[in-house]
Design a protein around this motif. Structure first.
Motif, mmCIF file in Angstrom:
data_model
loop_
_atom_site.group_PDB
_atom_site.id
_atom_site.type_symbol
_atom_site.label_atom_id
_atom_site.label_comp_id
_atom_site.label_asym_id
_atom_site.label_seq_id
_atom_site.Cartn_x
_atom_site.Cartn_y
_atom_site.Cartn_z
ATOM 1 N N SER A 86 0.832 -1.205 0.000
ATOM 2 C CA SER A 86 0.000 0.000 0.000
ATOM 3 C C SER A 86 0.868 1.257 0.000
ATOM 4 O O SER A 86 0.544 2.244 -0.657
ATOM 5 N N PHE A 87 1.993 1.203 0.722
ATOM 6 C CA PHE A 87 2.901 2.359 0.698
ATOM 7 C C PHE A 87 3.476 2.553 -0.704
ATOM 8 O O PHE A 87 3.592 3.680 -1.183
ATOM 9 N N ARG A 88 3.805 1.421 -1.356
ATOM 10 C CA ARG A 88 4.362 1.544 -2.701
ATOM 11 C C ARG A 88 3.325 2.172 -3.648
ATOM 12 O O ARG A 88 3.635 3.089 -4.404
ATOM 13 N N VAL A 89 2.091 1.687 -3.578
ATOM 14 C CA VAL A 89 1.037 2.222 -4.447
ATOM 15 C C VAL A 89 0.842 3.713 -4.170
ATOM 16 O O VAL A 89 0.817 4.534 -5.091
ATOM 17 N N SER A 90 0.729 4.086 -2.885
ATOM 18 C CA SER A 90 0.480 5.493 -2.543
ATOM 19 C C SER A 90 1.609 6.390 -3.018
ATOM 20 O O SER A 90 1.368 7.441 -3.606
ATOM 21 N N PHE A 139 3.457 10.423 -6.566
ATOM 22 C CA PHE A 139 4.620 11.012 -7.226
ATOM 23 C C PHE A 139 4.327 11.280 -8.702
ATOM 24 O O PHE A 139 4.586 12.384 -9.204
ATOM 25 N N LEU A 140 3.767 10.283 -9.377
ATOM 26 C CA LEU A 140 3.445 10.452 -10.797
ATOM 27 C C LEU A 140 2.451 11.596 -11.005
ATOM 28 O O LEU A 140 2.617 12.429 -11.900
ATOM 29 N N ALA A 141 1.419 11.626 -10.141
ATOM 30 C CA ALA A 141 0.405 12.672 -10.284
ATOM 31 C C ALA A 141 1.024 14.047 -10.052
ATOM 32 O O ALA A 141 0.736 14.996 -10.790
ATOM 33 N N LEU A 183 -0.745 11.873 -1.196
ATOM 34 C CA LEU A 183 -0.480 10.764 -0.269
ATOM 35 C C LEU A 183 -1.654 10.519 0.673
ATOM 36 O O LEU A 183 -1.966 9.386 1.006
ATOM 37 N N GLY A 184 -2.284 11.603 1.108
ATOM 38 C CA GLY A 184 -3.329 11.456 2.113
ATOM 39 C C GLY A 184 -4.724 11.348 1.538
ATOM 40 O O GLY A 184 -5.656 11.011 2.252
ATOM 41 N N GLU A 185 -4.862 11.620 0.232
ATOM 42 C CA GLU A 185 -6.191 11.717 -0.361
ATOM 43 C C GLU A 185 -6.953 10.400 -0.254
ATOM 44 O O GLU A 185 -6.397 9.326 -0.420
ATOM 45 N N ILE A 209 -4.546 1.961 -1.421
ATOM 46 C CA ILE A 209 -3.706 3.057 -0.951
ATOM 47 C C ILE A 209 -3.634 3.032 0.574
ATOM 48 O O ILE A 209 -4.456 2.390 1.228
ATOM 49 N N VAL A 210 -2.659 3.742 1.147
ATOM 50 C CA VAL A 210 -2.439 3.707 2.599
ATOM 51 C C VAL A 210 -3.673 4.169 3.384
ATOM 52 O O VAL A 210 -4.099 3.479 4.317
ATOM 53 N N PRO A 211 -4.278 5.331 3.035
ATOM 54 C CA PRO A 211 -5.452 5.742 3.821
ATOM 55 C C PRO A 211 -6.557 4.686 3.827
ATOM 56 O O PRO A 211 -7.209 4.472 4.848
#
Lengths: 283, 298
Positions: free
Chosen positions: A65-69, A74-76, A215-217, A234-236
């Motif tokens: 999940s950290f990798r996905v987030s 970063f890309l966005a 990251l937090g969205e 994602i992390v959240p």
């Protein structure tokens, strides 16, 4: 007129009233609503044993999940840095019909509730949606993939880059460019060597703001992500899932790491802004 | 800035430039017409794809099956209950955070004290926190297994999965909005007018109502309306603390989520139009506030 202040500091007597009242209210309210609740995460996380904490963080699903987030945010942010700069440039430098309207529209992601953005983007990019059907013929799948998360985060992060670059671009003095022209520089050369270096600090700030927000969205992403563990979680969302399973220790541990990352980014952003404002003052 | 450019190009190009370039320098001060058109085109296409179409699409979906279905979705009891809850949360949160924003801006911009930079950073803190974590912290404090949980349940007070929890999470998330808008504005205006009023014997409240407030009213209005938009539209933080009880703890955005997950797409988009209108009103007020600020400054 000089008198002693409580902190052992000498200062001019205050002409305006209300320092005690406003400061007292601000500090109390800030502590009650923000600081004490936030401290809870760290208090509860530090109650965990080091090994257990580590084991929780090294869980493959958490790492994924950290990798996905991180990659999607970063890309966005990268996409937003490029197009945000372009939009800011076009809005400041060129005149065209509808410019004011478009300028106002840039703030839409700030004002639009994220859930609405989420369902709208998901339906548009779904396989039977306006964009999704068309992209499907090109063999690109957006909804329920990391690409979909990135699309939602581009939407959310766009105003951050535009609104940090725009004022700096407006303040940029024409003399520098005029001097470069006199000296025979070509337009592209001027952009690369004169304009871009002055914009870089604000562009980095905008990038960092968009990245931190990404990251937090949560709201706009959960609909389009599909939320498959290991792939598009994602992390959240993982924090949310752990909470729903009443696995409070794990939710707290992940949140603590996430908060540390956010605080680091906040300090970085403040540092960048401080440096930029000092440079502007020096000019 | 870049001495390398100047040093290298001056001697070689100064002379030929003067001879060959009959047009004035303005030619190099902006891009050629085609480059401009292409850049504007790309920017507009990007904004159209990313912002305009998703916005318009909400209305297309909401009204796609006719007015009757639209009205039905809006007038449904659960939707009305969600609307009522959203309005009551905003009615509590927005005034509190406005009061805080005014106090914070007054303290930060009208006085100098040690640690001011830290205070400003701390005020911004909620912006850096993920909405889900904003909800989580209140669950850790007031939830059944939270720090104060046993004590609260002994007193039979319910905060999480109830109205107070939604208010607290929303307070946290919208905390910086008004302060963020006012601090730079009041900083740039300076405190001369207020000090003059104080020297002429005006009381603190007189200064605030007669000098400060008229000066900041447009910035304040924008901060308040932005705070309101976020308070009414918050999803993640409220989702954690609400418990999703239909007709009771569902705010409008949560109601949209439930409808969408139940495949009632038309109804979900119909309710969404209310939130889109909120966003559009917010943007219009922003434009007006900026325009007024500029006019009054000039």
């Amino acid at each position: 007129m000089v008198r002693r202040l409580p902190f052992g500091r000498r200062a001019k007597a205050r002409v305006l009233p209300g320092f005690g009242l406003s400061m007292g209210f601000v500090v109390t309210y800030l502590s009650l609503i923000v600081l004490l609740p936030l401290a809870m995460v760290f208090i509860q996380a530090s109650a965990l044993e080091g090994q257990r904490f580590l084991a929780m963080m090294l869980d493959p699903r958490v790492l994924a999940s950290f990798r996905v987030s991180f990659t999607t945010a970063f890309l966005a942010a990268l996409v937003n840095a490029v197009f945000g700069l372009l939009v800011a440039w076009v809005l400041v430098r060129y005149r065209f019909p509808g410019r004011r309207l478009i300028d106002g529209l840039v703030d839409l992601p700030f004002a639009l509730p994220t859930a609405v953005a989420g369902i709208s983007l998901t339906t548009l990019y779904a396989e039977n949606g306006w964009f999704g059907g068309w992209l499907k013929e090109l063999g690109i799948k957006v909804s329920f993939t990391p690409l979909g998360i990135t699309v939602a985060l581009v939407f959310i992060g766009l105003p951050f880059v535009v609104r940090t670059v725009q004022p700096v671009l407006e303040e940029l003095e024409a003399e520098m460019e005029e001097a470069a022209v006199m000296l025979g520089a070509r337009r592209l050369q001027i952009f690369c060597r004169v304009i871009f270096p002055s914009l870089l600090p604000s562009l980095l700030t905008g990038f960092a703001l968009a990245f931190a927000r990404g990251l937090g969205e949560y709201g706009s992403v959960v609909f389009i992500a599909g939320n498959m563990p290991m792939k598009t979680e994602i992390v959240p969302l993982l924090i949310m899932t752990r909470l729903e399973q009443f696995d409070y220790p794990s939710a707290t541990a992940i949140a603590a790491v996430m908060l540390l990352v956010s605080f680091f980014l906040l300090l970085l952003i403040n540092g960048l802004q401080w440096r930029a404002s000092r440079r502007m003052a020096a000019d | 800035m870049e001495p390398a450019v100047t040093a290298r190009t001056v001697p070689e190009q100064q002379v030929p430039e003067k001879k060959t370039d009959s047009k004035p320098d303005s030619h190099h001060l902006t891009e050629s017409r085609w480059v401009r058109i292409v850049l504007i085109g790309i920017a507009l296409a990007f904004l159209g794809l990313m912002l305009v179409i998703p916005l318009v699409f909400v209305f297309v979906e909401a009204f796609g099956k006719g007015w009757a279905l639209y009205w039905e979705a809006i007038r449904e009891p659960d939707a009305l209950a969600a609307l009522r809850l959203t309005l009551s949360v905003a009615a509590i949160v927005v005034p509190l955070n406005t009061l805080f924003g005014l106090a914070a801006a007054w303290a930060v911009t009208r006085f100098s004290f040690r640690g001011k930079q830290w205070l400003v950073t701390l005020i911004d803190l909620p912006f850096a926190v993920s909405p889900v974590i904003a909800g989580l912290i209140f669950v850790l404090l007031f939830g059944n297994r939270g720090l104060l949980g046993p004590w609260l349940s002994a007193l039979d007070i319910k905060i999480i999965f109830a109205f107070p929890g939604i208010v607290l999470a929303t307070l946290f998330v919208t905390f910086p909005f008004v302060a963020r808008e006012l601090i730079p504005l009041m900083q740039s205006q300076g405190k001369n007018e207020e000090e003059a009023a104080a020297c002429m014997g005006a009381s603190g409240w007189q200064i605030f109502w007669r000098v400060t407030l008229p000066n900041i009213k447009w910035g304040l209005l924008y901060g308040v309306i932005l705070c309101n938009a976020r308070a009414m539209g918050e999803f993640g933080a409220v989702s954690v603390v609400s418990g999703h009880i239909r007709g009771q703890t569902n705010t409008l955005p949560l109601h949209v989520e439930i409808l969408y997950n139940e495949y009632q797409f038309t109804a979900a988009f119909a309710v969404s139009t209310l939130l889109v209108l909120l966003a559009v009103v917010t943007l219009v007020v922003k434009q007006v506030a900026e325009w007024k600020n500029r006019n009054e400054a000039a």
